[in-house]
Scaffold this active site. Sequence first.
Site, PDB file in Angstrom:
ATOM      1  CE  LYS A   1      -0.198  -0.242   5.013  1.00  0.00           C
ATOM      2  NZ  LYS A   1      -0.959  -0.677   6.187  1.00  0.00           N
TER       3      LYS A   1
ATOM      4  CE1 TYR B   1      13.325  31.723   2.035  1.00  0.00           C
ATOM      5  CE2 TYR B   1      13.097  29.323   2.164  1.00  0.00           C
ATOM      6  CZ  TYR B   1      13.093  30.497   1.416  1.00  0.00           C
ATOM      7  OH  TYR B   1      12.859  30.442   0.084  1.00  0.00           O
TER       8      TYR B   1
HETATM    9  C1  LIG Z   1      -0.329  -1.552   6.967  1.00  0.00           C
HETATM   10  C2  LIG Z   1      -0.945  -2.811   7.412  1.00  0.00           C
HETATM   11  C3  LIG Z   1      -0.154  -3.924   7.717  1.00  0.00           C
HETATM   12  C4  LIG Z   1       1.361  -3.879   7.767  1.00  0.00           C
HETATM   13  O1  LIG Z   1       1.786  -3.205   8.927  1.00  0.00           O
HETATM   14  P1  LIG Z   1       3.354  -3.024   9.248  1.00  0.00           P
HETATM   15  O2  LIG Z   1       3.371  -2.473  10.620  1.00  0.00           O
HETATM   16  O3  LIG Z   1       3.876  -2.052   8.249  1.00  0.00           O
HETATM   17  O4  LIG Z   1       3.974  -4.365   9.120  1.00  0.00           O
HETATM   18  C5  LIG Z   1      -0.796  -5.123   7.986  1.00  0.00           C
HETATM   19  N1  LIG Z   1      -2.144  -5.201   7.982  1.00  0.00           N
HETATM   20  C6  LIG Z   1      -2.934  -4.146   7.723  1.00  0.00           C
HETATM   21  C7  LIG Z   1      -4.420  -4.307   7.743  1.00  0.00           C
HETATM   22  C8  LIG Z   1      -2.378  -2.912   7.440  1.00  0.00           C
HETATM   23  O5  LIG Z   1      -3.156  -1.870   7.185  1.00  0.00           O
END
Ligand SMILES: *Cc1c(COP(=O)(O)O)cnc(C)c1O
Length: 348
Positions: free
Chosen positions: A28, A240
């Site tokens: 994702k 800045y």
């Molecule tokens: C993002 C996510 C994961 C992975 O989590 P990590 O902490 O990055 O390993 C697993 N399951 C779901 C439903 C998620 O949204």
Amino acid sequence: MEVDLGAVVRNAEALSRHARAPLIPMVKADAYGLGAVPVARALDRLDPYAFGVSSIAEGEELRAAGIARPILCFTPVRVDDLPQLRAAGMTPTLSTAETITAWTHEGGAWHLAIDTGMHRAGVNWNQLDGLRATLSAHPPTGVFTHFHSAEADDGSMERQEERFRAALARLPERPTFVHAENSAGIVRRGPSAWDAVRPGVFLYGVGSGAGAALQPEPVAALHARVLELREVAPGESVSYGATWRARTTRRIATVACGYADGVRRALGNAATALCQGQPVPIVGVVTMDMAMLDVTDVACALGDTITFLGRNGAALRTVEAVATGAGISPYELLTGLRLRLPRLHRGG
Ligand SMILES: *Cc1c(COP(=O)(O)O)cnc(C)c1O
């Protein structure tokens, strides 16, 4: 930005061995900013059960790149979104009678999301009875839950697991694929009690602390070349707002990398980068397109590499260290590295 795909694959193999379970790699948010398509292509050879995304557009991107595996969408979708999700050949995660009925009307795999304490998405673990008739008529392919604090030794993961087991016991039948652990959960648990595990951040080089049973290889690096060098006289300021002032004559290097590239503004006057294998302070406020470094104490020349993240000589800037310097989470740091940076994927 450099992404070591060989390291992603080795991190995935290490997790799968540790969990003794197939993976649902979470790709994702463009694989946490590292490039969903090259990462998914590299991981495909490990025969993962599925890939995990958080929007239909992310799934469509993988399909367009030729990824043929199941793609699970882990954010809730509306009934109106289901035709587009189906057209992309994706698998939804559902938890309401309305969406389950609408989806199963035409058939197709789906996973049931159970909320055991994260209170973000899914049907509450002790309110499954309201879905019983729907689930008997349309059994899910898979069922899962998500831990809110798997990295903490606070008993919450165990409490969530108990609730998950209680919820599974109340289902009309056990689905083929049950999954729960994220990266920290995998590292903590070792062999999984379930059928697949869902790692994200560990794949991308972020572990769950120094004492953890398994450590990832670093994956991402961010380098920039020194484009200008100047001497700044005592009393003169840099950047800045004049938040940094030279007390003695200092040599200041400028790189064309700023907060629009993911070098967080908060790193200015608070953190170091690397040059010639040595730490060099980031001085003044990081600007949108450029950052300045005090290189007085190293033999820095025009064209030298400044490393904000990753290896420089024998030195290493980890995602965790840089994130701590910026006062953000490693997840936020990684997902922020994607606006304008050219990405070199190596080892794919
Ligand atoms: C993002 C996510 C994961 C992975 O989590 P990590 O902490 O990055 O390993 C697993 N399951 C779901 C439903 C998620 O949204």
